[in-house]
Design a protein around this motif. Sequence first.
Motif, PDB file in Angstrom:
ATOM      1  N   MET A 145      32.980  72.692  13.453  1.00 54.11           N
ATOM      2  CA  MET A 145      31.713  72.867  12.726  1.00 54.11           C
ATOM      3  C   MET A 145      31.746  72.132  11.390  1.00 54.11           C
ATOM      4  O   MET A 145      30.775  71.477  11.000  1.00 54.11           O
ATOM      5  N   VAL A 178      30.827  68.361  11.092  1.00 59.07           N
ATOM      6  CA  VAL A 178      29.430  67.911  11.075  1.00 59.07           C
ATOM      7  C   VAL A 178      28.655  68.516   9.897  1.00 59.07           C
ATOM      8  O   VAL A 178      27.434  68.425   9.844  1.00 59.07           O
ATOM      9  N   VAL A 188      24.063  74.971  19.443  1.00 63.06           N
ATOM     10  CA  VAL A 188      25.083  73.981  19.812  1.00 63.06           C
ATOM     11  C   VAL A 188      25.932  74.568  20.938  1.00 63.06           C
ATOM     12  O   VAL A 188      26.156  75.776  21.005  1.00 63.06           O
ATOM     13  N   PHE A 196      31.551  68.592  20.786  1.00 53.08           N
ATOM     14  CA  PHE A 196      30.206  69.109  21.022  1.00 53.08           C
ATOM     15  C   PHE A 196      29.728  68.582  22.361  1.00 53.08           C
ATOM     16  O   PHE A 196      29.918  67.407  22.681  1.00 53.08           O
ATOM     17  N   HIS A 225      22.588  78.734  15.132  1.00 58.75           N
ATOM     18  CA  HIS A 225      22.498  78.608  13.685  1.00 58.75           C
ATOM     19  C   HIS A 225      21.504  79.663  13.234  1.00 58.75           C
ATOM     20  O   HIS A 225      20.396  79.736  13.760  1.00 58.75           O
ATOM     21  N   ALA A 284      25.554  66.586  14.330  1.00 51.51           N
ATOM     22  CA  ALA A 284      26.027  67.247  15.552  1.00 51.51           C
ATOM     23  C   ALA A 284      25.637  66.431  16.781  1.00 51.51           C
ATOM     24  O   ALA A 284      26.440  66.275  17.704  1.00 51.51           O
ATOM     25  N   ARG A 285      24.419  65.905  16.793  1.00 51.62           N
ATOM     26  CA  ARG A 285      23.983  65.087  17.947  1.00 51.62           C
ATOM     27  C   ARG A 285      24.821  63.830  18.088  1.00 51.62           C
ATOM     28  O   ARG A 285      25.131  63.411  19.198  1.00 51.62           O
ATOM     29  N   THR A 297      26.638  81.191  11.697  1.00 51.27           N
ATOM     30  CA  THR A 297      26.664  80.806  13.104  1.00 51.27           C
ATOM     31  C   THR A 297      27.143  82.015  13.893  1.00 51.27           C
ATOM     32  O   THR A 297      27.932  82.818  13.398  1.00 51.27           O
ATOM     33  N   PHE A 317      29.663  73.732  22.767  1.00 51.25           N
ATOM     34  CA  PHE A 317      30.862  72.954  22.498  1.00 51.25           C
ATOM     35  C   PHE A 317      32.031  73.487  23.310  1.00 51.25           C
ATOM     36  O   PHE A 317      31.955  74.574  23.893  1.00 51.25           O
ATOM     37  N   LEU A 324      22.229  67.915   9.395  1.00 54.63           N
ATOM     38  CA  LEU A 324      23.281  68.578  10.165  1.00 54.63           C
ATOM     39  C   LEU A 324      23.055  68.435  11.662  1.00 54.63           C
ATOM     40  O   LEU A 324      23.992  68.191  12.421  1.00 54.63           O
ATOM     41  N   ALA A 369      23.567  69.527  21.314  1.00 59.74           N
ATOM     42  CA  ALA A 369      23.079  69.962  20.010  1.00 59.74           C
ATOM     43  C   ALA A 369      21.557  69.966  20.034  1.00 59.74           C
ATOM     44  O   ALA A 369      20.934  68.934  20.249  1.00 59.74           O
TER      45      ALA A 369
END
Length: 144
Positions: free
Chosen positions: A40, A43, A90, A82, A114, A133-134, A57, A92, A129, A85
Motif C-alpha cells: 500500500m 502507491v 483494490v 496489485f 478505501h 495503484a492502476r 483501508t 492484490f 493514489l 484497482a
Amino acid sequence: MTELAVTYRGTVYPWHCDHMGHMNVMWYVGKFDEATWQLMASVGLTPDYLRSEGRGTAAVDQRISYRRELHAGDTVVIRSAFLEARAKVVRFCHRMEHAVTGELCAVTVLTGVHMDTVARKAVPMPDHLLEAARKAVVDLDPWE
C-alpha cells in the motif's frame, strides 16, 4: 514472476510454531499483513496519509492457499502485486516463498476498500493514489 515486488522478508521463530511443529496459520496472516502495508505504501497509501486524511483501508475478503509447511528457522520472502484497482477497491496478492529454496509456501488474494474512518464507509481514493495503484496492476494468475 518478475512483476511482483518484494514486500516482506523474515524468519519463522519457534513461537510461530504450533503443537504440530510448523508455523501456525495466524502467523502466515500476520506476515501477509506486514507485506500489505509495504504494498500500500508503494502507491502512496501510507500511514501518514491515512491518519492525516481520516482514511483507512479494510480487508473485506481474503483467500489463502497453504502449499508448504514452514518450520522454526526457515526464512521467507513475500512478493506482492496489485491485481485490480477501482475507485474504492483494490484487489492484490501475496506469494510467500521459502527464501532459500524458492518453494512456494502460501498464496493469498485480498480485496480491500478505501474508507472514511469517521463515516465508516467506503469512499473513492484521491485521483493520484488511484492512478498509482492502476499503474502497479499486473496481469497474472496469483494461484499458479
